[in-house]
Design an enzyme around this catalytic site. Sequence first.
Site, PDB file in Angstrom:
ATOM      1  N   GLY A  76      37.055  49.583  38.848  1.00 54.80           N
ATOM      2  CA  GLY A  76      36.156  50.426  38.069  1.00 54.80           C
ATOM      3  C   GLY A  76      35.083  50.963  39.002  1.00 54.80           C
ATOM      4  N   ALA A 105      36.484  49.316  32.232  1.00 49.70           N
ATOM      5  CA  ALA A 105      35.567  49.901  31.255  1.00 49.70           C
ATOM      6  C   ALA A 105      35.027  51.262  31.687  1.00 49.70           C
ATOM      7  CB  ALA A 105      34.406  48.945  30.999  1.00 49.70           C
ATOM      8  N   THR A 106      34.909  51.495  33.007  1.00 51.76           N
ATOM      9  CA  THR A 106      34.258  52.723  33.462  1.00 51.76           C
ATOM     10  C   THR A 106      34.893  53.970  32.860  1.00 51.76           C
ATOM     11  OG1 THR A 106      33.617  51.711  35.542  1.00 51.76           O
ATOM     12  CG2 THR A 106      33.682  54.117  35.488  1.00 51.76           C
ATOM     13  N   ALA A 139      33.800  55.014  29.443  1.00 50.39           N
ATOM     14  CA  ALA A 139      32.415  55.343  29.103  1.00 50.39           C
ATOM     15  C   ALA A 139      32.342  56.767  28.566  1.00 50.39           C
ATOM     16  CB  ALA A 139      31.519  55.192  30.325  1.00 50.39           C
ATOM     17  N   GLN A 140      31.593  56.944  27.481  1.00 48.89           N
ATOM     18  CA  GLN A 140      31.576  58.240  26.833  1.00 48.89           C
ATOM     19  C   GLN A 140      30.467  59.130  27.353  1.00 48.89           C
ATOM     20  OE1 GLN A 140      33.614  58.850  23.498  1.00 48.89           O
ATOM     21  NE2 GLN A 140      34.756  57.782  25.053  1.00 48.89           N
ATOM     22  N   ASP A 186      38.761  37.831  33.324  1.00 46.94           N
ATOM     23  CA  ASP A 186      39.419  37.204  34.493  1.00 46.94           C
ATOM     24  C   ASP A 186      38.418  36.769  35.556  1.00 46.94           C
ATOM     25  OD1 ASP A 186      40.643  39.445  33.307  1.00 46.94           O
ATOM     26  OD2 ASP A 186      41.995  39.776  34.990  1.00 46.94           O
ATOM     27  N   ARG A 215      21.250  47.954  19.489  1.00 49.80           N
ATOM     28  CA  ARG A 215      22.604  47.467  19.213  1.00 49.80           C
ATOM     29  C   ARG A 215      22.623  46.133  18.484  1.00 49.80           C
ATOM     30  NH1 ARG A 215      25.552  49.797  24.687  1.00 49.80           N
ATOM     31  NH2 ARG A 215      25.386  51.954  23.996  1.00 49.80           N
ATOM     32  N   GLU A 233      29.622  44.677  35.656  1.00 51.63           N
ATOM     33  CA  GLU A 233      29.520  43.859  34.447  1.00 51.63           C
ATOM     34  C   GLU A 233      29.867  42.393  34.707  1.00 51.63           C
ATOM     35  OE1 GLU A 233      31.770  45.528  31.213  1.00 51.63           O
ATOM     36  OE2 GLU A 233      31.268  43.906  29.829  1.00 51.63           O
TER      37      GLU A 233
END
Lengths: 112, 564
Positions: B18, B48-49, B52-53, B217, B290, B378
Amino acid sequence: MTERATLRIWRGLDAKAGGWENHEVLFEPGQSVLDGLRWIRVNHDPSLAIRFSCINANACKECMIELDGKTVYACTARLEPREMTLTPLSNKKLVRDLVTEIAPPAERFTQS
Amino acid sequence: MSVESMRATADVLVIGSGAAGMYAAIEAARAGCSVLLADRSLIGRGGATVMAQMTVAVALGSQTPDHWTHHYQDTLKAGRGLCNEPLARLLCKDGPDCISEMDELGIGWARKDGRITQAMAPGHDRPRCVYVDFLNTGPAVSRTLRTAMNKTAGIRKAGDLCVVDLMRNDDEITGAVALHLGSGAPVVLSAKATIIATGGLTRLYRRNSASANMGGDGYALALRAGASLVDMEFVQFFPIGHLAPRLIGMDPIMWDPFRYKLGGRLLNGRMEEFTQNYGVAEDGKYLITRDVGSYAIIKEVAAGRGSPHGGVFLSFQHVPEADLREAFGPVIDRLAENGIDLGKMPIEVSPIAHYHMGGIAADAQMHTELPGLFAAGEAVGGANGANRLSGNAITEALVFGRRSGRSAAVYAQKIRATPDQSANARASIELISASSGRELNTADMVQTLQAAMQDDVGALRSGTGLRRALATIDRLSEELGALPPGDGKGFDMRRIDWFDLRNMLLVARVVAQAAVARTETRGAQQREDYPHLSADWELNQFVGLHDGHILLSKTSTQTRAAAS
C-alpha cells in the site's frame, strides 16, 4: 425476492485437463458474480480458487475472469437467473480454477 | 534443510505494497539499499490505500491559514487522551512535506484558482483535507507511488507472496518466510532490515470497508516474533458504510465524500433526525465524529428506530440535482446503474469496520522493540489513540512509510552480512510444506469468526458478548489444528485461508481480551456495561506473547510521553 443462478465453472490445475462443475446459487437481484463465487466457497466447496482482494469496489482489478467467453470483473458482473459459464482468462497462464497469472512479469517472484 | 525452498536476499524487505510500503521501498532505495517489496496480492492493488475515497488531512494552509500544531491538537483531542504524542507529532509535522512531494510526482490534488482545495471534515478546526476528484484519492495515491517506484533503481517487486513468519536470529529479525501463492512453495526472504506495512485488521469483521487481505497479518507476525502491540482494543467503525440497496463497483465508504461536500441528513426509520439526541446537532452539515456516529446509529437501531435493513437513512433529497452533479460528476451515473437516484430516495447506511488505531509498538523512527524490525502505516499502533481523526490514515501511511524506509536503510547499512538462515527458517518452511490431510471448511470458519467479531467485538461491546466471542475463537482455534489442509499446489484456497486464520484468530483474541480488560467507554471502545469514560483508564494497553499466552500490561500515556 430470491432468484436462482446456475454457475457452470471450469476447474483444474492443468489447462488441458480440467473439468466442469455446476453450482446452484440463490441470490437477490443486484448481487455480483463474485458474491456467488464467495457463497459457493462457504456453502459448497472452500477449495474453489478465485483471485480477489477489494471484494466490491472494483479498485483492485484482480478478479478478472471470463463470463460466457467475455472478460469481466467478477465483482461488477451481476448474477442473472440463468446458466452462466465461468472460465479462467484464456490469454493468461492458468494457476488453478479461475485464477490466472495476471501480474506484470516485473512484479512476479524470482529467485536471487 | 529437509525441504526445498526458494530464496531471495535484499538489504531491506518491505512486506505490503500500500502507500506505506511503496513509500518505504522508495526511500530505502533512494538511500542506496537493495529492496524487496513483497505483497500477498498484486503490487499496489490490495490493502486499504487503493480503497481510500477522498480525504487526506494535512496542515498545508493552501486556502485557509494553518499550522501543523493545529492539526496536532485536533489529532490529540480525537484520540481521547491516548495518542502516542511523538507519533502524532511526526504525522502532523511531516504531513505537508509528503503531500507536496506527491504533488510534485503528479498525483493531481484537486485545485481551485491554482490552489490545492482543502475540505472540512469532522473533528478538524478548519478545512484541512486534500483530495483527488472524483472519489479517486486512493487509486491516485497508489498509481503515483507505483510510477515513482518504477523509476527508482534498486527495488524488486514480488506479488503473490504471503508472509507466514518473520525469521529471528537471537534477538534480531533477519527477514521472513513466505508461502508463494502461485506455486504453493515456501520462500526464504533474507534481509538486514524488515518493514511491516501490512495495514490493519478489518477483515476480522463481517461488515468491513477494506480488502480481503487485511486480516491483521502484520500484527500476528510481529507478536509471534516477540514484539509488542499497543491499543489493540480500538477498532474504528465508520458510521455510514453503505447498507442498501445493493451497490456494486463502489466502495461501501463512498458516502463520506458526499457528506464532506454536501452535508446530507442522517434520519432514523421514522425519517427523523436523531444525532442531536447524542450531543451533535448537525443541521445539514457533516459534524459527527466516527465514534459518536457509530454509537448513535447502533442505539437507534436497538431502540427499534432503524431502517428496513437494520441501519439508518442518509438523505440528499434536499440537494438540488445540479449541485449533486457538480460535486460528483460521473459517480452520479454509476449510482444510476445501481438504481439509485439521490434526488428521489435516501439510501441506508450502518457502521462498518474501517480502520485499526492499535498496532505494532514503534518509536518515532518506526523502529519496533526488535532490532531489524520496523513498522509503517496502519500497522503501527498509537498515533491516533482511541479514535482516529478523518483523513489521518493516508497521511500516516505516507509519513510513516517514508520515515520507516529511511530508518531501515540506516540500520541495514550498519550490518555487514545476513546470517545463515537455515536454522531460523526451518519450522516455518516445514509448516508451509506440511499437510494435515483433513477436510476443513476454512471459508465457513472465516465467516463464523467475522460474525462473532461483528456481533460481539464491534462498535458496541459488553463483557458477556466479548466472552462469548472468545469462546468462539477458542473453538475455531481448536478446529484449525496445527497443520494446514489441502494439496499444497498453486493457489490452494484452503491453505491460504488456513494461514490467514492462524493470524486472524490470534489477532481477534488479542482485540477481544484487550476490550474485556478495558472496563470503560472511550473513543472506539464503547462498553454497554461500563458506559462512562474513567480517568483511571488514561492508559495504553500493551500486548505480548509469552510461551503462546497473551499478556496484557498497562502504561500511563503521560509517563510515556514524558520519557520520550
